[in-house]
Design a protein around this motif. Sequence first.
Motif, PDB file in Angstrom:
ATOM      1  N   UNK B  16       1.289  -1.306  -0.038  1.00 19.37           N
ATOM      2  CA  UNK B  16      -0.087  -0.072   0.151  1.00 19.37           C
ATOM      3  C   UNK B  16       0.653   1.301  -0.089  1.00 19.37           C
ATOM      4  N   UNK B  17       1.980   1.319   0.623  1.00 25.07           N
ATOM      5  CA  UNK B  17       2.936   2.266   0.722  1.00 25.07           C
ATOM      6  C   UNK B  17       3.109   2.555  -0.938  1.00 25.07           C
ATOM      7  N   UNK B  18       3.767   1.625  -1.527  1.00 22.48           N
ATOM      8  CA  UNK B  18       4.041   1.349  -2.388  1.00 22.48           C
ATOM      9  C   UNK B  18       3.230   2.280  -4.045  1.00 22.48           C
ATOM     10  N   UNK B  19       1.506   1.817  -3.526  1.00 26.56           N
ATOM     11  CA  UNK B  19       0.573   2.458  -3.828  1.00 26.56           C
ATOM     12  C   UNK B  19       0.460   3.941  -3.889  1.00 26.56           C
ATOM     13  N   UNK B  20       0.617   4.368  -2.576  1.00 24.47           N
ATOM     14  CA  UNK B  20       0.847   5.509  -2.463  1.00 24.47           C
ATOM     15  C   UNK B  20       1.920   6.133  -2.881  1.00 24.47           C
ATOM     16  N   UNK B  21       2.293   5.869  -3.339  1.00 18.94           N
ATOM     17  CA  UNK B  21       4.055   6.866  -3.936  1.00 18.94           C
ATOM     18  C   UNK B  21       3.643   6.757  -5.098  1.00 18.94           C
ATOM     19  N   UNK B  22       3.671   5.394  -5.746  1.00 24.33           N
ATOM     20  CA  UNK B  22       3.231   5.935  -7.311  1.00 24.33           C
ATOM     21  C   UNK B  22       1.956   6.957  -7.588  1.00 24.33           C
ATOM     22  N   UNK B  23       1.037   6.171  -7.079  1.00 21.91           N
ATOM     23  CA  UNK B  23       0.121   7.384  -6.449  1.00 21.91           C
ATOM     24  C   UNK B  23       0.549   9.197  -6.485  1.00 21.91           C
ATOM     25  N   UNK B  24       1.391   9.046  -5.386  1.00 20.14           N
ATOM     26  CA  UNK B  24       1.665  10.613  -5.609  1.00 20.14           C
ATOM     27  C   UNK B  24       2.469  11.277  -6.880  1.00 20.14           C
ATOM     28  N   UNK B  25       3.716  10.267  -6.833  1.00 21.29           N
ATOM     29  CA  UNK B  25       4.638  11.152  -7.772  1.00 21.29           C
ATOM     30  C   UNK B  25       4.617  10.289  -9.603  1.00 21.29           C
ATOM     31  N   UNK B  26       3.859   9.875  -9.445  1.00 17.24           N
ATOM     32  CA  UNK B  26       3.598   9.412 -11.258  1.00 17.24           C
ATOM     33  C   UNK B  26       3.576  10.251 -12.263  1.00 17.24           C
ATOM     34  N   UNK B  27       2.647  11.433 -12.233  1.00 20.88           N
ATOM     35  CA  UNK B  27       2.636  12.815 -12.644  1.00 20.88           C
ATOM     36  C   UNK B  27       3.907  13.048 -13.146  1.00 20.88           C
ATOM     37  N   UNK B  28       4.546  13.618 -11.477  1.00 23.64           N
ATOM     38  CA  UNK B  28       5.861  14.375 -11.527  1.00 23.64           C
ATOM     39  C   UNK B  28       6.801  13.092 -12.784  1.00 23.64           C
ATOM     40  N   UNK B  29       6.758  11.584 -12.308  1.00 23.60           N
ATOM     41  CA  UNK B  29       8.156  10.902 -13.418  1.00 23.60           C
ATOM     42  C   UNK B  29       7.573  10.980 -15.033  1.00 23.60           C
ATOM     43  N   UNK B  30       6.159  10.566 -15.299  1.00 17.46           N
ATOM     44  CA  UNK B  30       5.601  10.962 -16.222  1.00 17.46           C
ATOM     45  C   UNK B  30       6.212  12.188 -17.458  1.00 17.46           C
ATOM     46  N   UNK B  31       5.823  13.325 -16.182  1.00 14.32           N
ATOM     47  CA  UNK B  31       5.487  14.490 -17.185  1.00 14.32           C
ATOM     48  C   UNK B  31       7.416  14.845 -17.671  1.00 14.32           C
ATOM     49  N   UNK B  32       8.316  14.269 -16.557  1.00 16.88           N
ATOM     50  CA  UNK B  32       9.622  14.862 -16.745  1.00 16.88           C
ATOM     51  C   UNK B  32       9.914  13.804 -17.888  1.00 16.88           C
ATOM     52  N   UNK B  33       9.328  12.562 -17.890  1.00 16.85           N
ATOM     53  CA  UNK B  33       9.380  11.764 -18.985  1.00 16.85           C
ATOM     54  C   UNK B  33       9.452  12.682 -20.703  1.00 16.85           C
ATOM     55  N   UNK B  34       8.511  12.329 -19.914  1.00 18.43           N
ATOM     56  CA  UNK B  34       7.462  12.747 -21.683  1.00 18.43           C
ATOM     57  C   UNK B  34       8.620  14.293 -22.043  1.00 18.43           C
ATOM     58  N   UNK B  35       8.853  14.923 -20.959  1.00 26.03           N
ATOM     59  CA  UNK B  35      10.047  16.426 -21.467  1.00 26.03           C
ATOM     60  C   UNK B  35      11.233  16.094 -22.062  1.00 26.03           C
ATOM     61  N   UNK B  36      11.130  14.321 -21.981  1.00 24.44           N
ATOM     62  CA  UNK B  36      13.137  14.407 -22.456  1.00 24.44           C
ATOM     63  C   UNK B  36      12.701  13.682 -23.443  1.00 24.44           C
ATOM     64  N   UNK B  37      11.859  12.561 -23.781  1.00 21.58           N
ATOM     65  CA  UNK B  37      11.681  11.737 -24.654  1.00 21.58           C
ATOM     66  C   UNK B  37      10.559  12.485 -25.754  1.00 21.58           C
ATOM     67  N   UNK B  38      10.094  13.364 -25.557  1.00 19.45           N
ATOM     68  CA  UNK B  38       9.016  13.595 -25.992  1.00 19.45           C
ATOM     69  C   UNK B  38       7.907  12.538 -27.174  1.00 19.45           C
ATOM     70  N   UNK B  39       7.278  11.914 -26.598  1.00 19.48           N
ATOM     71  CA  UNK B  39       6.984  10.840 -26.853  1.00 19.48           C
ATOM     72  C   UNK B  39       6.077   9.547 -26.311  1.00 19.48           C
TER      73      UNK B  39
END
Lengths: 114, 190
Positions: B16-39
């Motif tokens: 459940x801690x992992x789920x909370x971590x994913x839900x808290x930071x998923x948009x941050x991680x996704x947005x950073x990756x998107x900014x770099x790979x642009x896809x």
Amino acid sequence: MRPDIDKKVQETLESLDGIQRAEPQPFFYTRLTGRLQRNEKTIWETMGSFISRPVVVIASLFVILLVNAFIVLRQDTTTNNAALVADQTEQLLTDNEYVLATNSSFDYENIDRP
Amino acid sequence: MDERILVEQLKQGDESAFKTIVETWQSMVYNTALGIVQNAEDAEDIAQETFVQVYQSVGSFKGESKFSTWLYRITIAKALDHERRKKRKKRFGFVRSLFGEDSEVVVNPPDFNHPGVVLDKKEKAATLFKTIAELPENQRIAFTLHKVDGLSYQEVAEVMATTVSSVESLMHRAKTNLKKKLEDYYKDKE
């Protein structure tokens, strides 16, 4: 620089001002757990992937060669020792001119006689 | 919940801690990756890889930096690895096509439209993203973290494990290069 190009460059550089954070597709966690489960390996898979690592293969080969070399060299020394012992025994027998039997006081010919 | 508690719980294998971590930071991680790979697809893939890495190596997180800083570092490393793999594949596909082997040559992707950009700026933002992709790696990362992820120079310096003055210098060079490239682009277009 031409003012129209300068304007376009400036506008382009400012085009990310106020950008919103992008969100992943819904059910990201579900897809992630699916991936985690696919990534989970059994103990045999883990062992297999460990054994097939190039470093492990090369190290194992080196150890096998080392053990082989050690055994061969050791065997060579043992053979030399055995040859030496055999040589010494032969020398001893020659020196005593096969007289071991004659030195015995036991009468082989008259065993039954008191 | 406090991020340190979450990390401790995850270290003990709490799902459940992992789920909370994913839900808290998923948009941050996704947005950073998107900014770099642009896809979008690649960014999703990198975001997943990042959280898999977090799950597997949370034990090595000592808490010397913020958890988000650690996450940014993993994401950037994964994104750059992904780009290198893609470039290698593209080069290999091209070489194979020269020898007449049946291989699909990776074509250049279409212009990238970041979903967070307002509608009237979409075209210019696409041009900017295309130009950002041509910058040297360090300048590109610093510029993306500051402009796309909205990090301050101090935060960018923490993520890149450097000083604020280095980040200022990277940003200055990035802006100068971008300006020059954009000028050339608009001149050629006319």
